[in-house]
Write an enzyme that holds these catalytic residues in place. Structure first.
Site: not given
Ligand code: MRU
Length: 368
Positions: A54, A245
């Protein structure tokens, strides 16, 4: 963070006005960087997950607006760039937060001033992300120390922390959110060991979290996504820390698919389930995460096929499922606030509740 002694962030401006990123689709086996020169490059990098996580999605969107402003700083062009970037991924609220922040900074300026200002504001957003994550690391470290003191008094030799997906420095500009307290604990000499959920289907745990921990030297073990409950039943998990996210103003936590099941298992076994939460990841407009947060559905190919390194060192993609079997690919789920023990923010820890978040962010508590 450092890779083989060289400090990296995940995104940085190049000398000629372009932007560079680490192409995370090549990890863990190949380290490659990519230049982004246009807003369409930035949109593609987010949509195809060359960058992901995110906070890094937000940072890349900010630089995407800067690349757009460099080409054409008119209001119409900036609004078109906003729409292009906003359409890339639906769940992480940091994307909209960064786009709104950029637009609010640029529109009041003269058109001739917008290009330079956009680059500076994007760089500030990145610096702010690093400071936020470092502060989350400090607050999380205090919690890890407390748990470790109790475990040590009970005769434990290490503190076991389980994490899901990748919420490390690769998911942010630097430090990470869920992994920041772990890096700070390791650097402080605490005997941390991390259970790394592989995180099907894209395996961000096995490929990215393990890669990061490995670069930093943090002891860890990659486990199948389904192993966490078993480990908790046997006293082998002292703390769960995950990223998010989008977290609602009431404390519901949206994160990578499978997070909810870890929270259920943690609750059943009395394991603290904590979420590292940067302020820009709170969606103050949403109260009910299950009903209101859009859950991204990605290509079935991410379920049906898997990429890896062959014995001869080549990167190859193979098919996992029988020809003709359909697959569903839900990328995120929502953990209700009642299952979250603590939110770890840059302003400190709070309960996952409207009151808890309002106590740390009083200026936003009215939904502003
Ligand atoms: O699909 P992604 O790899 O973008 O998902 C990432 C996540 O779910 C993380 O846990 C979230 O973005 C937090 S990142 C600090």
């Amino acid at each position: 963070m450092k890779i083989d002694g060289v400090s990296y962030r995940t995104i940085w401006p190049a000398a000629d006005g372009a932007v560079e990123i680490i192409d995370q689709t090549c990890l863990p086996h190949v380290f490659a960087t990519v230049r982004l020169e246009t807003v369409d490059d930035a949109a593609r990098a987010i949509a195809d997950m060359w960058v992901r996580g995110a906070p890094l999605i937000g940072a890349t969107a900010a630089y995407g607006m800067a690349l757009a402003a460099r080409a054409d700083a008119s209001e119409a062009a900036l609004r078109k760039a906003y729409a292009t970037l906003h359409a890339t991924r639906p769940t992480a609220i940091n994307l909209k937060w960064a786009l709104d922040t950029m637009l609010a900074a640029l529109l009041p300026l003269r058109e001739s001033d917008r290009g330079g200002a956009a680059m500076s504001r994007a760089a500030e957003i990145c610096d702010e992300d690093v400071a936020i994550n470092s502060a989350i690391g400090d607050h999380g470290l205090t919690l890890i120390k407390e748990i470790w003191e109790r475990r040590r008094a009970a005769g434990a030799e290490r503190i076991n922390i389980l994490t899901h997906c990748n919420a490390g420095w690769l998911a942010t500009v630097d430090w990470g959110t869920a992994l920041a307290p772990i890096y700070k604990a390791f650097d402080a000499g605490l005997p941390v060991h991390v259970w790394v959920d592989e995180t099907r289907p894209r395996n961000q745990g096995a490929s990215l979290t393990a890669r990061e921990l490995n670069w930093h030297g943090v002891p860890h073990t990659v486990i199948a996504d389904n192993a966490g409950g078993h480990l908790m039943q046997h006293g082998l998990v002292d703390l769960v820390i995950v990223g998010t996210d989008r977290t609602t103003r009431t404390g519901d936590v949206c994160n990578k698919i499978g997070t909810y099941l870890k929270a259920l298992a943690a609750r059943d076994n009395g394991v603290p389930f904590t979420v590292a939460l940067p302020g820009p990841t709170i969606d103050w407009t949403v109260a009910d995460g299950i009903r209101e947060i859009p859950i991204e559905q990605r290509s079935a190919a991410e379920m049906t096929h898997i990429a890896g390194k062959t014995a001869s060192g080549e990167i190859a993609t193979v098919q996992l499922v029988p020809d003709g079997s359909p697959a569903g690919n839900y990328a995120f789920d929502v953990t209700p606030a009642r299952l979250v023990t603590w939110l770890i923010t840059e302003r400190g820890l709070c309960p996952a509740s409207a009151e808890g978040l309002a106590s740390l962010y009083p200026e936003r508590a009215g939904g502003k």
